[in-house]
Design a protein around this motif. Structure first.
Motif, PDB file in Angstrom:
ATOM      1  N   LYS A 125     120.544  61.151 -53.371  1.00  0.00           N
ATOM      2  CA  LYS A 125     121.956  60.623 -53.791  1.00  0.00           C
ATOM      3  C   LYS A 125     121.652  59.047 -53.837  1.00  0.00           C
ATOM      4  O   LYS A 125     122.817  58.643 -54.581  1.00  0.00           O
ATOM      5  CB  LYS A 125     122.773  61.207 -53.115  1.00  0.00           C
ATOM      6  CG  LYS A 125     123.089  60.788 -51.366  1.00  0.00           C
ATOM      7  CD  LYS A 125     124.157  61.511 -50.718  1.00  0.00           C
ATOM      8  CE  LYS A 125     125.502  61.189 -51.565  1.00  0.00           C
ATOM      9  NZ  LYS A 125     126.603  62.025 -50.792  1.00  0.00           N
ATOM     10  N   ASP A 127     119.692  57.486 -55.253  1.00  0.00           N
ATOM     11  CA  ASP A 127     118.652  57.199 -56.758  1.00  0.00           C
ATOM     12  C   ASP A 127     119.637  56.836 -57.757  1.00  0.00           C
ATOM     13  O   ASP A 127     120.759  57.611 -57.774  1.00  0.00           O
ATOM     14  CB  ASP A 127     117.612  58.284 -56.772  1.00  0.00           C
ATOM     15  CG  ASP A 127     116.457  58.060 -56.052  1.00  0.00           C
ATOM     16  OD1 ASP A 127     115.988  56.811 -56.205  1.00  0.00           O
ATOM     17  OD2 ASP A 127     116.011  58.928 -55.383  1.00  0.00           O
ATOM     18  N   SER A 128     119.239  55.986 -58.835  1.00  0.00           N
ATOM     19  CA  SER A 128     119.909  56.202 -60.428  1.00  0.00           C
ATOM     20  C   SER A 128     118.838  56.523 -61.277  1.00  0.00           C
ATOM     21  O   SER A 128     117.746  56.043 -61.393  1.00  0.00           O
ATOM     22  CB  SER A 128     119.981  54.812 -60.675  1.00  0.00           C
ATOM     23  OG  SER A 128     121.016  54.144 -59.788  1.00  0.00           O
ATOM     24  N   CYS A 129     119.113  57.825 -61.806  1.00  0.00           N
ATOM     25  CA  CYS A 129     118.369  58.487 -62.583  1.00  0.00           C
ATOM     26  C   CYS A 129     118.508  58.206 -64.329  1.00  0.00           C
ATOM     27  O   CYS A 129     119.711  58.618 -64.537  1.00  0.00           O
ATOM     28  CB  CYS A 129     118.442  60.082 -62.215  1.00  0.00           C
ATOM     29  SG  CYS A 129     118.363  60.403 -60.736  1.00  0.00           S
ATOM     30  N   TYR A 130     117.603  57.672 -65.031  1.00  0.00           N
ATOM     31  CA  TYR A 130     117.600  57.526 -66.308  1.00  0.00           C
ATOM     32  C   TYR A 130     117.229  58.335 -67.140  1.00  0.00           C
ATOM     33  O   TYR A 130     116.051  58.865 -67.161  1.00  0.00           O
ATOM     34  CB  TYR A 130     116.952  56.055 -66.628  1.00  0.00           C
ATOM     35  CG  TYR A 130     117.405  55.323 -67.909  1.00  0.00           C
ATOM     36  CD1 TYR A 130     118.503  54.479 -67.894  1.00  0.00           C
ATOM     37  CD2 TYR A 130     116.810  55.937 -68.998  1.00  0.00           C
ATOM     38  CE1 TYR A 130     118.840  53.965 -69.073  1.00  0.00           C
ATOM     39  CE2 TYR A 130     117.331  55.368 -70.341  1.00  0.00           C
ATOM     40  CZ  TYR A 130     118.307  54.468 -70.200  1.00  0.00           C
ATOM     41  OH  TYR A 130     118.849  53.936 -71.404  1.00  0.00           O
ATOM     42  N   ALA A 153     123.414  62.131 -57.093  1.00  0.00           N
ATOM     43  CA  ALA A 153     122.954  60.788 -57.453  1.00  0.00           C
ATOM     44  C   ALA A 153     123.568  60.378 -58.782  1.00  0.00           C
ATOM     45  O   ALA A 153     124.308  61.131 -59.258  1.00  0.00           O
ATOM     46  CB  ALA A 153     121.481  61.064 -57.639  1.00  0.00           C
ATOM     47  N   LEU A 154     123.293  59.063 -59.168  1.00  0.00           N
ATOM     48  CA  LEU A 154     123.778  58.452 -60.357  1.00  0.00           C
ATOM     49  C   LEU A 154     123.026  58.815 -61.581  1.00  0.00           C
ATOM     50  O   LEU A 154     121.635  58.634 -61.729  1.00  0.00           O
ATOM     51  CB  LEU A 154     123.866  57.058 -60.259  1.00  0.00           C
ATOM     52  CG  LEU A 154     124.456  56.256 -61.499  1.00  0.00           C
ATOM     53  CD1 LEU A 154     125.732  56.439 -61.709  1.00  0.00           C
ATOM     54  CD2 LEU A 154     124.152  54.761 -61.226  1.00  0.00           C
ATOM     55  N   MET A 156     122.212  58.161 -65.713  1.00  0.00           N
ATOM     56  CA  MET A 156     122.482  57.334 -66.665  1.00  0.00           C
ATOM     57  C   MET A 156     121.625  57.508 -68.107  1.00  0.00           C
ATOM     58  O   MET A 156     120.389  57.810 -68.264  1.00  0.00           O
ATOM     59  CB  MET A 156     121.681  56.079 -66.251  1.00  0.00           C
ATOM     60  CG  MET A 156     122.115  55.394 -64.784  1.00  0.00           C
ATOM     61  SD  MET A 156     120.808  54.172 -64.112  1.00  0.00           S
ATOM     62  CE  MET A 156     121.505  52.893 -65.203  1.00  0.00           C
ATOM     63  N   ASN A 173     119.768  47.758 -65.178  1.00  0.00           N
ATOM     64  CA  ASN A 173     120.556  48.708 -64.296  1.00  0.00           C
ATOM     65  C   ASN A 173     119.829  49.140 -63.006  1.00  0.00           C
ATOM     66  O   ASN A 173     120.440  49.967 -62.329  1.00  0.00           O
ATOM     67  CB  ASN A 173     121.230  49.682 -64.985  1.00  0.00           C
ATOM     68  CG  ASN A 173     122.189  49.313 -65.855  1.00  0.00           C
ATOM     69  OD1 ASN A 173     123.317  48.848 -65.593  1.00  0.00           O
ATOM     70  ND2 ASN A 173     121.946  49.432 -67.180  1.00  0.00           N
ATOM     71  N   ALA A 175     117.573  51.187 -62.622  1.00  0.00           N
ATOM     72  CA  ALA A 175     117.140  52.706 -62.603  1.00  0.00           C
ATOM     73  C   ALA A 175     115.898  52.956 -61.581  1.00  0.00           C
ATOM     74  O   ALA A 175     114.933  52.218 -61.687  1.00  0.00           O
ATOM     75  CB  ALA A 175     117.119  53.145 -63.646  1.00  0.00           C
ATOM     76  N   THR A 176     115.986  54.086 -60.773  1.00  0.00           N
ATOM     77  CA  THR A 176     114.776  54.181 -59.941  1.00  0.00           C
ATOM     78  C   THR A 176     114.063  55.377 -60.420  1.00  0.00           C
ATOM     79  O   THR A 176     112.851  55.480 -59.900  1.00  0.00           O
ATOM     80  CB  THR A 176     115.331  54.460 -58.385  1.00  0.00           C
ATOM     81  OG1 THR A 176     116.276  55.441 -58.495  1.00  0.00           O
ATOM     82  CG2 THR A 176     115.786  53.121 -57.723  1.00  0.00           C
TER      83      THR A 176
END
Length: 421
Positions: A125, A127-130, A153-154, A156, A173, A175-176
């Motif tokens: 949670k 992480d930022s998922c693009y 998680a976020l 994007m 942004n 993103a990971t």
């Protein structure tokens, strides 16, 4: 505690699957017009794999024909249309697109399947998922987006953006996690190099691919990881079946999520189960999608049957090398069976090759194959030599000008069939 939680913690999943299967069969035999007809002579209960083989197969061809005969949606939707909240259709790369609807419950099942993929890829949670994906009727990463939400998680989205805008957005942004097709991961890296962006040292640490076998091809995976400085995890799923497979920490193949799917691997000619070490066609049954069930579905995916568990310790069924190819993609050239995936595995060992295309054609009444590549002249001879050694066939390698071959965001179409059949 939900039933789902109970059987995962207290019951042997692989045994409990058959209880769930019988519940599904009772339901479909009463409420699903497509399977009611198919299963009219089936006797329950189904206790094991041998019993399961008494059930008839389901094929894409008969589903497509059913949607013609009972337009527009066919009879495999168990509920009235007002019960459904999602519309998808298959990509149509292997024939008439199938229209598939999901209920709220089925869509939640999709999300649960995707959380397994995300967790096994190390996503949390934090992480930022693009999503470098244009959302349309093709299922693509729609369910992945829902899985990211369920995981906490976020998410994007980069739906309508150009490649340049997507790269800038994910980097700006922090993103990971990047989610896209293997071909598009390579394309983004190519665009990043042209823009002078340092993606190798960016915040992206994980890439999750789907839509093509490339993510499980070692040379393709290695090339993507070297360009991005990130670990790549593959996933396999189908609009009509669900998100059924994922890579693990070993990343040497794919696991099938056996809490939600039953696996069979058959010889496509004899329809008998293949022996360990042999290649066959993957047949799957989903257990949690009552709104659009798939029972003994012939996926058309070619896989290797292995009985040993993966070294990662996960006991879910392991498919070494993931999807080897499509049974309908196999072409015989001068007595040699060729899958596009096997040629890609060789081409990707040459990082200088920016893009490629496989061309089948007829010359002097014989079927032939050649490779068109974007890359330096110095690659042509060593690539042709390696193809001859690995495939056992002389394959012409033709160099074409830069940026003349198509690039892909969705499923790549790198085969041009010009044969006179």
């Amino acid at each position: 505690m939900t039933v789902h939680q109970i059987y995962e913690t207290e019951v042997d999943i692989k045994k409990y699957r058959y209880q769930r299967l019988n519940e599904l069969l009772v339901f479909t035999s009463n409420f699903n017009e497509f399977y009611k007809e198919k299963f009219k002579d089936v006797h329950l209960p189904i206790k094991d794999l041998e019993d399961l083989r008494r059930l008839p197969f389901t094929t894409k061809k008969e589903l497509a024909q059913d949607q013609i005969d009972y337009a527009p949606l066919g009879r495999n939707h168990s509920y009235p249309q007002e019960s459904y909240i999602r519309y998808h259709q298959t990509s149509g790369t292997t024939g008439r697109p199938l229209k598939v609807l999901d209920t709220e419950q089925s869509w939640d099942w999709w999300a649960r399947c995707w959380t397994e993929i995300l967790k096994n890829s190390g996503v949390t949670k934090a992480d930022s998922c693009y999503f470098a994906f244009s959302f349309g009727p093709f299922i693509g990463f729609w369910a992945a987006h829902e899985g990211v939400r369920k995981l906490g998680a976020l998410a994007m989205p980069g739906g309508t953006m150009s490649s340049e805008q997507r790269l800038q957005s994910m980097l700006d942004n922090n993103a990971t996690v990047l989610l896209c097709t293997p071909s598009y991961a390579l394309r983004l890296a190519e665009v990043a190099a042209n823009m002078g962006l340092d993606i190798k040292n960016s915040s992206i640490r994980t890439i999750i691919t789907a839509g093509e076998p490339g993510g499980s091809v070692p040379s393709t995976r290695s090339q993507i990881e070297n360009l991005w400085g990130a670990k790549l995890y593959d996933h396999i799923g189908m609009t009509e079946m669900g998100a059924y497979g994922y890579s693990c920490s070993e990343r040497k193949g794919m696991h099938v999520n056996e809490s939600e799917f039953i696996v069979e691997i058959i010889d496509p000619d004899t329809l008998e189960h293949v022996k360990p070490g042999e290649q066959g066609e993957l047949v799957l049954t989903n257990l949690g999608r009552y709104g659009y069930p798939m029972i003994r579905y012939r996926t058309g995916d070619a896989v290797i049957y292995q009985t040993e568990n993966c070294a990662c310790g996960n006991t879910n069924h392991f498919l070494p090398g993931g999807i080897v190819g499509r049974t309908d993609d196999m072409v015989s050239i001068r007595g040699i069976n060729i899958y596009p995936t096997s040629l890609e595995a060789i081409v990707r060992e040459f990082s200088e090759v920016k893009e490629f295309r496989i061309v089948y054609y007829t010359e002097d009444e014989l079927h032939q194959v050649k490779l068109q590549i974007e890359g330096p002249e110095s690659v042509v001879k060593p690539l042709a030599k390696l193809l001859r050694e690995r495939v056992g066939l002389r394959i012409e390698v033709e160099r074409v000008e830069e940026n003349t071959l198509p690039r892909f965001e969705m499923k790549a179409k790198r085969v041009l069939d010009q044969r006179e059949i």
